[in-house]
Design a protein around this motif. Sequence first.
Motif, PDB file in Angstrom:
ATOM      1  N   LEU A  43       0.781  -1.150  -0.106  1.00 54.00           N
ATOM      2  CA  LEU A  43       0.041   0.110   0.084  1.00 54.00           C
ATOM      3  C   LEU A  43       0.975   1.365   0.065  1.00 54.00           C
ATOM      4  N   SER A  44       2.090   1.393   0.633  1.00 49.17           N
ATOM      5  CA  SER A  44       2.699   2.550   0.554  1.00 49.17           C
ATOM      6  C   SER A  44       3.036   2.644  -0.827  1.00 49.17           C
ATOM      7  N   GLY A  45       3.684   1.318  -1.580  1.00 47.40           N
ATOM      8  CA  GLY A  45       3.862   1.667  -3.004  1.00 47.40           C
ATOM      9  C   GLY A  45       2.930   2.264  -3.806  1.00 47.40           C
ATOM     10  N   THR A  46       1.677   1.844  -3.591  1.00 45.45           N
ATOM     11  CA  THR A  46       0.521   2.018  -4.264  1.00 45.45           C
ATOM     12  C   THR A  46       0.298   3.679  -3.891  1.00 45.45           C
ATOM     13  N   LEU A 102       9.137   0.762   4.668  1.00 42.38           N
ATOM     14  CA  LEU A 102      10.350   1.449   4.317  1.00 42.38           C
ATOM     15  C   LEU A 102      10.705   0.558   3.059  1.00 42.38           C
ATOM     16  N   ILE A 103      10.808  -0.759   2.872  1.00 41.03           N
ATOM     17  CA  ILE A 103      11.277  -1.303   1.975  1.00 41.03           C
ATOM     18  C   ILE A 103      10.341  -0.992   0.645  1.00 41.03           C
ATOM     19  N   GLY A 104       9.002  -0.946   0.824  1.00 39.81           N
ATOM     20  CA  GLY A 104       7.890  -0.706  -0.220  1.00 39.81           C
ATOM     21  C   GLY A 104       8.309   0.743  -0.880  1.00 39.81           C
ATOM     22  N   LEU A 105       8.738   1.588   0.188  1.00 39.09           N
ATOM     23  CA  LEU A 105       9.072   3.060  -0.414  1.00 39.09           C
ATOM     24  C   LEU A 105      10.201   2.963  -1.316  1.00 39.09           C
ATOM     25  N   ALA A 106      11.232   2.541  -0.780  1.00 37.47           N
ATOM     26  CA  ALA A 106      12.430   2.316  -1.315  1.00 37.47           C
ATOM     27  C   ALA A 106      12.411   1.654  -2.667  1.00 37.47           C
ATOM     28  N   VAL A 107      11.688   0.598  -2.742  1.00 39.12           N
ATOM     29  CA  VAL A 107      11.613  -0.228  -3.987  1.00 39.12           C
ATOM     30  C   VAL A 107      10.806   0.609  -5.033  1.00 39.12           C
ATOM     31  N   THR A 108       9.520   1.452  -4.765  1.00 42.81           N
ATOM     32  CA  THR A 108       8.686   1.875  -5.481  1.00 42.81           C
ATOM     33  C   THR A 108       9.476   3.388  -6.009  1.00 42.81           C
ATOM     34  N   THR A 109      10.203   3.771  -5.535  1.00 46.01           N
ATOM     35  CA  THR A 109      10.832   5.037  -6.131  1.00 46.01           C
ATOM     36  C   THR A 109      11.170   5.112  -7.705  1.00 46.01           C
ATOM     37  N   PRO A 150      18.157   4.097   6.314  1.00 45.25           N
ATOM     38  CA  PRO A 150      18.924   5.063   5.113  1.00 45.25           C
ATOM     39  C   PRO A 150      18.852   4.864   3.732  1.00 45.25           C
ATOM     40  N   VAL A 151      18.543   3.478   3.471  1.00 47.93           N
ATOM     41  CA  VAL A 151      18.109   3.336   1.991  1.00 47.93           C
ATOM     42  C   VAL A 151      16.837   3.965   1.568  1.00 47.93           C
ATOM     43  N   ALA A 152      15.819   3.989   2.382  1.00 43.59           N
ATOM     44  CA  ALA A 152      14.336   4.475   2.129  1.00 43.59           C
ATOM     45  C   ALA A 152      14.823   6.086   2.067  1.00 43.59           C
ATOM     46  N   LEU A 153      15.296   6.676   2.817  1.00 40.11           N
ATOM     47  CA  LEU A 153      15.509   7.832   2.990  1.00 40.11           C
ATOM     48  C   LEU A 153      16.192   8.443   1.719  1.00 40.11           C
ATOM     49  N   LEU A 154      17.284   7.804   1.506  1.00 38.90           N
ATOM     50  CA  LEU A 154      18.117   8.107   0.117  1.00 38.90           C
ATOM     51  C   LEU A 154      17.326   7.904  -1.096  1.00 38.90           C
ATOM     52  N   ALA A 155      16.501   6.949  -1.222  1.00 41.76           N
ATOM     53  CA  ALA A 155      15.737   6.802  -2.375  1.00 41.76           C
ATOM     54  C   ALA A 155      14.670   7.936  -2.468  1.00 41.76           C
ATOM     55  N   VAL A 156      14.140   8.203  -1.410  1.00 39.08           N
ATOM     56  CA  VAL A 156      12.931   9.048  -1.522  1.00 39.08           C
ATOM     57  C   VAL A 156      13.281  10.471  -1.656  1.00 39.08           C
ATOM     58  N   ARG A 157      14.645  10.834  -0.880  1.00 37.13           N
ATOM     59  CA  ARG A 157      15.125  12.092  -1.279  1.00 37.13           C
ATOM     60  C   ARG A 157      15.538  12.362  -2.824  1.00 37.13           C
ATOM     61  N   ARG A 158      16.247  11.227  -3.208  1.00 37.70           N
ATOM     62  CA  ARG A 158      16.946  11.214  -4.670  1.00 37.70           C
ATOM     63  C   ARG A 158      15.462  11.741  -5.714  1.00 37.70           C
TER      64      ARG A 158
END
Lengths: 282, 322
Positions: free
Chosen positions: B150-153, B223-230, B304-312
């Motif tokens: 759902l975070s990815g959606t 967190l993994i969902g957000l990082a993977v979806t970016t 940190p991976v989710a933060l970096l992915a979402v930030r970038r």
Amino acid sequence: MIRVQHVYHDYEGKGHYAVADISFVAESGKIFGFLGPSGAGKSTVQNIMTGLLPLQKGEVFYDELSVRHVKTAFFNRVGVSFEQPNVYTALTGYENLAYFAAQFSVPTLDPMKLLDRVGLRDSAHKKASEYSKGMKQRLTLARALINQGDYLFLDEPTSGLDPATSVLVRELIREQAKRGATIFLTTHNMELADSLCDTVAFLSEGKIRAMDTPNALKLTYGTSQVRVTVRKDGREEDSFFDLRQPQAFHEFLKENNVLKVHSMEATLEEIFLRVTGKELKS
Amino acid sequence: MKAIGALVLQDLKRLLKNALFWVVSVTLVLIVLLVQFVFPKSVSMDAPLLVSFQAPSYSTMTRVVDSEAALRKVVAEEQAIGFLGDAEGNLAILHHGLSEKTIASVLLTLQHQQAPVRSEVLQPQEPIPFNLHWLPVLISFEALVLGFILSGTLMLSEKQEGTVRAMRISPLSEGRYIIAKMILFVFIGSSYAGLMALFTVGPWINWVAFLLVSALGSALFALIGLAVTTPFRDMNSWFFSTALLLSVNMLSALGYSNPSIQPWWMRMLPSYPFLMSYDDILFGSGWPQGVWLTIGLWMLVAIPVALLAVRRVFFAKGGVWA
């Protein structure tokens, strides 16, 4: 004040600049119009100024602060209205504004009052997915104004609006300038630019071709002609006179039964065509 | 706090209007109904039939047939285990894919029929009712993975509607964005997990441990969902990639059902520590054993991976975005 100095942008990194050597100053309390046809580079410049695109070459200063050094809190002072309305369609108009208002750490306007100002009070509790394109456009504009930012970026703010709503929106934009905001208005609507802007820049193929106040541009690039309509043998006939040589014009007025006299001031669109060789609406 | 609260509320409103959320909610009810009313509480586990031919050492403990063909027929038709001897005294075991360990156990048992082998369970516990045996798996792959899906959606719909551009020129930081999503999915994931446990196992479990594990699991998967979806722009490409990832993540269920198959990489899957934790909490000691290091490591990597992915992808300001 926003200062843009020698900005270039190359999307592909192959030396083909989408915009090149862009420099101008947008003053506080003034409306700076960026005119150009689609694809001229208007949105690229705006995106660089707002940080949506990286600043590759040149400088953009907000007062004395470089865009390279802005932090998240800086965006409390910025409002952006996009040409393509981008709102949460699952939320109502009111919820959209309330949500964005909550993100700011500066005082914000009452969402309902703002919706009223853009003519959306009656639709405030409708889902944005049910809004027409024009209504979404107004919602996007309202969102850009909610934090009363010092720097406003308005991309085609009257696109898709009916004349009456367009008048409302123009008034709202003038009010923002009066309260001291620096307004960067991007449009290909020369009539809007003429009526609102203190300064306009003509952008074509990624370069600024001319920049001045609308009146100064008209004086520089327009002609001082008048069209005189007279009645001759029961029919109306038009004659044209260059006011830089008024003698002929005066004699014509004395000798004929003049019905109408029209000034032939050039429009910004005509000046744009003359300066760039391109149509604004292309 | 005001900004995070607004984000959580707005995401919740969007979720309530999302069809996938309601599909997941209906699935939760179905799982509870299946576990409570469809799956049996116990199943008969009859001992396998043992048959032999020319194997006199086993003749007293097995049904003896009069030919090799008859032996093979019984083994094939009745899922039996066959003992086939020959004139030189060699013995072959006919079976349907038993492990070497099982075969050795059967032989050992038969060889000690005269003096029965004593067995001792090191951690005695009540047998798990059959209908609840898979509950840890269902909670791990339904309730906890909600945050991932759902975070990815939500993020993809923000990309597709273009609201991500509006966020990028607002004072919203990537930290606030991620925290808001984590709070929402910790709440939803823990609630779903709690309801599944309450309506199946009952109220007498260690709720502190259960909710702690559920909160950590929901946060980790969000967190993994957000990082993977970016990197994704549309639902189709995202769906197939995430389906693959979730399938790999589900391999830990094999280790749960068959504790002898737990290679090191399986124990490193993010779902593994949560699966084992639920097993301990619901049917074991009541407190997870030996999983905190893995959970901690995953959190240390995921944050940190989710933060970096979402930030970038989302929130870079001032021309420093990817």
